[in-house]
Design a protein around this motif. Structure first.
Motif, PDB file in Angstrom:
ATOM      1  N   ILE A  79       0.838  -1.206   0.000  1.00 52.57           N
ATOM      2  CA  ILE A  79       0.000   0.000   0.000  1.00 52.57           C
ATOM      3  C   ILE A  79       0.870   1.252   0.000  1.00 52.57           C
ATOM      4  N   ALA A  80       1.869   1.269   0.867  1.00 48.33           N
ATOM      5  CA  ALA A  80       2.766   2.430   0.924  1.00 48.33           C
ATOM      6  C   ALA A  80       3.576   2.563  -0.360  1.00 48.33           C
ATOM      7  N   THR A  81       4.036   1.438  -0.891  1.00 48.60           N
ATOM      8  CA  THR A  81       4.842   1.458  -2.113  1.00 48.60           C
ATOM      9  C   THR A  81       4.043   1.973  -3.301  1.00 48.60           C
ATOM     10  N   SER A  82       2.838   1.430  -3.475  1.00 49.97           N
ATOM     11  CA  SER A  82       2.024   1.836  -4.622  1.00 49.97           C
ATOM     12  C   SER A  82       1.552   3.280  -4.498  1.00 49.97           C
ATOM     13  N   THR A  83       1.251   3.716  -3.278  1.00 51.43           N
ATOM     14  CA  THR A  83       0.819   5.099  -3.083  1.00 51.43           C
ATOM     15  C   THR A  83       1.923   6.069  -3.474  1.00 51.43           C
ATOM     16  N   ALA A  84       3.158   5.737  -3.111  1.00 53.22           N
ATOM     17  CA  ALA A  84       4.295   6.590  -3.473  1.00 53.22           C
ATOM     18  C   ALA A  84       4.481   6.635  -4.984  1.00 53.22           C
ATOM     19  N   LYS A  85       4.309   5.516  -5.642  1.00 56.02           N
ATOM     20  CA  LYS A  85       4.425   5.494  -7.109  1.00 56.02           C
ATOM     21  C   LYS A  85       3.322   6.321  -7.756  1.00 56.02           C
ATOM     22  N   LEU A  86       2.097   6.151  -7.260  1.00 60.84           N
ATOM     23  CA  LEU A  86       0.967   6.881  -7.833  1.00 60.84           C
ATOM     24  C   LEU A  86       1.105   8.390  -7.632  1.00 60.84           C
ATOM     25  N   GLU A  87       1.683   8.793  -6.518  1.00 59.19           N
ATOM     26  CA  GLU A  87       1.867  10.217  -6.247  1.00 59.19           C
ATOM     27  C   GLU A  87       2.672  10.882  -7.366  1.00 59.19           C
ATOM     28  N   ARG A  88       3.659  10.177  -7.888  1.00 58.02           N
ATOM     29  CA  ARG A  88       4.537  10.748  -8.907  1.00 58.02           C
ATOM     30  C   ARG A  88       3.857  10.857 -10.274  1.00 58.02           C
ATOM     31  N   ILE A  89       2.841  10.018 -10.519  1.00 60.88           N
ATOM     32  CA  ILE A  89       2.218  10.001 -11.852  1.00 60.88           C
ATOM     33  C   ILE A  89       0.694  10.162 -11.771  1.00 60.88           C
ATOM     34  N   LYS A  90       0.202  10.709 -10.688  1.00 66.78           N
ATOM     35  CA  LYS A  90      -1.235  10.730 -10.411  1.00 66.78           C
ATOM     36  C   LYS A  90      -2.061  11.473 -11.455  1.00 66.78           C
ATOM     37  N   ASP A  91      -1.450  12.422 -12.149  1.00 67.81           N
ATOM     38  CA  ASP A  91      -2.214  13.200 -13.122  1.00 67.81           C
ATOM     39  C   ASP A  91      -2.622  12.372 -14.345  1.00 67.81           C
ATOM     40  N   ASN A  92      -2.077  11.179 -14.480  1.00 65.13           N
ATOM     41  CA  ASN A  92      -2.411  10.316 -15.618  1.00 65.13           C
ATOM     42  C   ASN A  92      -3.674   9.495 -15.388  1.00 65.13           C
ATOM     43  N   PHE A  93      -4.142   9.410 -14.149  1.00 68.57           N
ATOM     44  CA  PHE A  93      -5.209   8.488 -13.807  1.00 68.57           C
ATOM     45  C   PHE A  93      -6.578   9.162 -13.744  1.00 68.57           C
ATOM     46  N   ASP A  94      -7.611   8.345 -13.877  1.00 66.60           N
ATOM     47  CA  ASP A  94      -8.995   8.805 -13.781  1.00 66.60           C
ATOM     48  C   ASP A  94      -9.453   8.613 -12.330  1.00 66.60           C
ATOM     49  N   TRP A  95      -9.667   9.705 -11.621  1.00 68.95           N
ATOM     50  CA  TRP A  95      -9.983   9.643 -10.198  1.00 68.95           C
ATOM     51  C   TRP A  95     -11.488   9.707  -9.926  1.00 68.95           C
ATOM     52  N   THR A  96     -12.301   9.472 -10.945  1.00 67.56           N
ATOM     53  CA  THR A  96     -13.748   9.563 -10.776  1.00 67.56           C
ATOM     54  C   THR A  96     -14.246   8.648  -9.668  1.00 67.56           C
ATOM     55  N   TYR A  97     -13.766   7.431  -9.625  1.00 66.05           N
ATOM     56  CA  TYR A  97     -14.233   6.463  -8.628  1.00 66.05           C
ATOM     57  C   TYR A  97     -13.631   6.741  -7.251  1.00 66.05           C
ATOM     58  N   TYR A  98     -12.323   6.943  -7.190  1.00 66.46           N
ATOM     59  CA  TYR A  98     -11.633   7.054  -5.898  1.00 66.46           C
ATOM     60  C   TYR A  98     -11.697   8.456  -5.292  1.00 66.46           C
ATOM     61  N   GLY A  99     -11.812   9.472  -6.119  1.00 69.79           N
ATOM     62  CA  GLY A  99     -11.829  10.840  -5.604  1.00 69.79           C
ATOM     63  C   GLY A  99     -10.467  11.485  -5.638  1.00 69.79           C
ATOM     64  N   ASP A 100      -9.538  10.956  -4.863  1.00 71.24           N
ATOM     65  CA  ASP A 100      -8.169  11.457  -4.866  1.00 71.24           C
ATOM     66  C   ASP A 100      -7.256  10.386  -4.279  1.00 71.24           C
TER      67      ASP A 100
END
Length: 232
Positions: A79-100
């Motif tokens: 969870i911590a590892t993937s969150t850190a990875k997503l933080e760096r590239i978060k603008d590429n993802f669709d956050w409609t479901y998760y929010g942020d």
């Protein structure tokens, strides 16, 4: 940056609600039709939540050969590892479901807690079986609904076409006639459609199944708005 950097197969924690959306399990009869198998389940809480709802669900993963505490620790660390990875590239993802990103992380943590609680009991632990594609430890036609989340196709560069074909035919073997197999996503970690998808769908048809794409309700990964559904 294009794509998600990953070495090896991640042990992720996804929820029942995420499964319903990514696999488009809005038709209640699919969940109620009989035994359900979650392949490469990792730390997901789908099996725990499904059984709470009265569904006959089983999870299978090669990591289940280890002690349960190791599953819990690996899934928590991911969870911590993937969150850190997503933080760096978060603008590429669709956050409609998760929010942020913070809500995404909170959802993973809640799923992990449910997963850990379920395997912490003897009854719960009995529904998590050691096994891996393309040879599963189940009888022919044992399940009515077979699910595979974020493994096949996603790791297309780590597993060749032969593995994918054998894996899908094995999923057909353990699925009973009239049953359903769903695989999501059909994208690779490089956010590209799996290049041999048409070929493997033809192989499925030649072995007596139907193969088509369905619209997913959780298009988080760029372009990942569809999954594969196979009917026996």
């Amino acid at each position: 940056m294009r794509g998600y950097e990953q070495i090896g197969v991640a042990m992720t924690c996804r929820s029942f609600d995420e499964y319903v959306n990514m696999f488009d399990l809005t038709a209640e009869e699919e969940l109620q039709s009989g035994p359900i198998l979650d392949i490469a389940a990792g730390g997901s809480s789908f099996t725990a939540s499904a059984r709470e709802r009265g569904y006959e669900a089983t999870a299978v993963d090669p990591r289940y050969a280890l002690e349960s505490i190791q599953w819990i620790e690996e899934a928590r660390a991911e969870i911590a590892t993937s969150t850190a990875k997503l933080e760096r590239i978060k603008d590429n993802f669709d956050w409609t479901y998760y929010g942020d990103l913070s809500r995404h992380q909170a959802g993973r943590e809640a799923s992990h807690q449910r997963f850990a609680a379920h395997i912490g009991t003897a009854e719960g632990r009995s529904h998590y079986k050691e096994g891996s594609l393309p040879e599963l430890p189940f009888e022919d036609g044992q399940f009515s609904l077979v699910l595979c989340s974020h493994f096949l196709f996603l790791y297309g560069e780590q597993f060749d076409y032969g593995f994918h074909e054998a894996a899908l035919l094995e999923m057909m073997r353990v699925c009973r006639p009239g049953g359903v197999i769903r695989v999501y996503p059909i994208m690779t970690l490089q956010w590209e459609r799996y290049p041999h998808l048409d070929r493997v769908m033809e192989s499925i048809r030649s072995h007596g199944g139907t193969a088509e794409l369905y619209a997913s309700k959780l298009p988080f990964i760029p372009g990942a708005d569809a999954g594969l559904v196979i009917r026996r």
